[in-house]
Structures are given as structure tokens and as C-alpha cells.
Design a protein around this motif. Structure first.
Motif, short mmCIF file in Angstrom:
data_model
loop_
_atom_site.label_atom_id
_atom_site.label_comp_id
_atom_site.label_asym_id
_atom_site.label_seq_id
_atom_site.Cartn_x
_atom_site.Cartn_y
_atom_site.Cartn_z
N GLU A 65 0.85 -1.28 -0.01
CA GLU A 65 0.04 0.10 0.08
C GLU A 65 0.90 1.39 0.14
O GLU A 65 1.85 1.18 0.86
CB GLU A 65 -0.76 -0.14 1.03
N ARG A 66 0.71 2.08 -0.97
CA ARG A 66 1.32 3.33 -1.12
C ARG A 66 0.73 4.40 -0.55
O ARG A 66 -0.44 4.58 -0.63
CB ARG A 66 1.76 3.72 -2.55
N ILE A 67 1.15 5.10 0.52
CA ILE A 67 0.85 6.28 1.21
C ILE A 67 1.35 7.33 0.87
O ILE A 67 2.83 7.44 1.35
CB ILE A 67 0.80 6.10 2.78
N GLU A 68 1.01 8.46 0.29
CA GLU A 68 1.72 9.54 -0.30
C GLU A 68 1.84 10.44 1.38
O GLU A 68 1.18 10.77 1.81
CB GLU A 68 0.74 10.46 -1.12
N LEU A 69 3.10 11.12 1.27
CA LEU A 69 3.46 11.88 2.45
C LEU A 69 3.79 13.38 2.15
O LEU A 69 3.68 13.94 2.88
CB LEU A 69 4.85 11.46 3.15
N VAL A 70 4.18 13.28 0.73
CA VAL A 70 4.38 14.80 0.13
C VAL A 70 3.88 15.08 -1.07
O VAL A 70 3.67 14.18 -2.00
CB VAL A 70 5.95 15.17 0.05
#
Length: 70
Positions: A65-70
């Protein structure tokens, strides 16, 4: 969630290398993966750092799962 098929090969000695294939088919079978990995070994397709793979150590599908931080 992204899926990746991971096939881990033993190299001569004590090291391993991993072949990753993004987005494998949903209905992929253990037999299909085993056959493909054996073909890769037979054709000397798997080479890492100048060392050929000698055996199949593991194969699995990783869900990431990719979680965008920026």
C-alpha cells in the motif's frame, strides 16, 4: 493496493536474489510460477553480481500500500 509477484532464487554460495513482477494476474497459480521459475533457471536467466541462480528458494505475492506523504 499494488501486488507484486516475488520469486527468490538461491545463488551459488549463501546469497539470494529476488525477481519482482508487478501486477501479476489475479488467477496466477503455484504451478505456473513454479514452471516459469524452473524455466528461468534452466535458461540461466537469473544472474546477480556475476553469479548464476541455482535453486528456487521462495515465491509469494506481496501486497503493498502506497501512502503519499508529500
Amino acid at each position: 493496493m499494488a501486488k507484486t509477484l516475488k520469486i527468490v532464487f538461491d545463488l551459488k554460495g549463501t546469497k539470494t536474489t529476488t525477481f519482482s513482477l508487478p501486477d501479476p494476474k489475479d488467477d496466477i497459480t503455484k504451478n505456473a510460477v513454479q514452471t516459469a521459475a524452473e524455466t528461468m533457471l534452466a535458461k540461466n536467466f537469473v544472474l546477480s553480481g556475476g553469479t548464476l541462480a541455482t535453486d528456487i528458494k521462495d515465491a509469494y505475492i506481496a501486497n503493498v500500500e502506497r501512502i503519499e506523504l508529500v
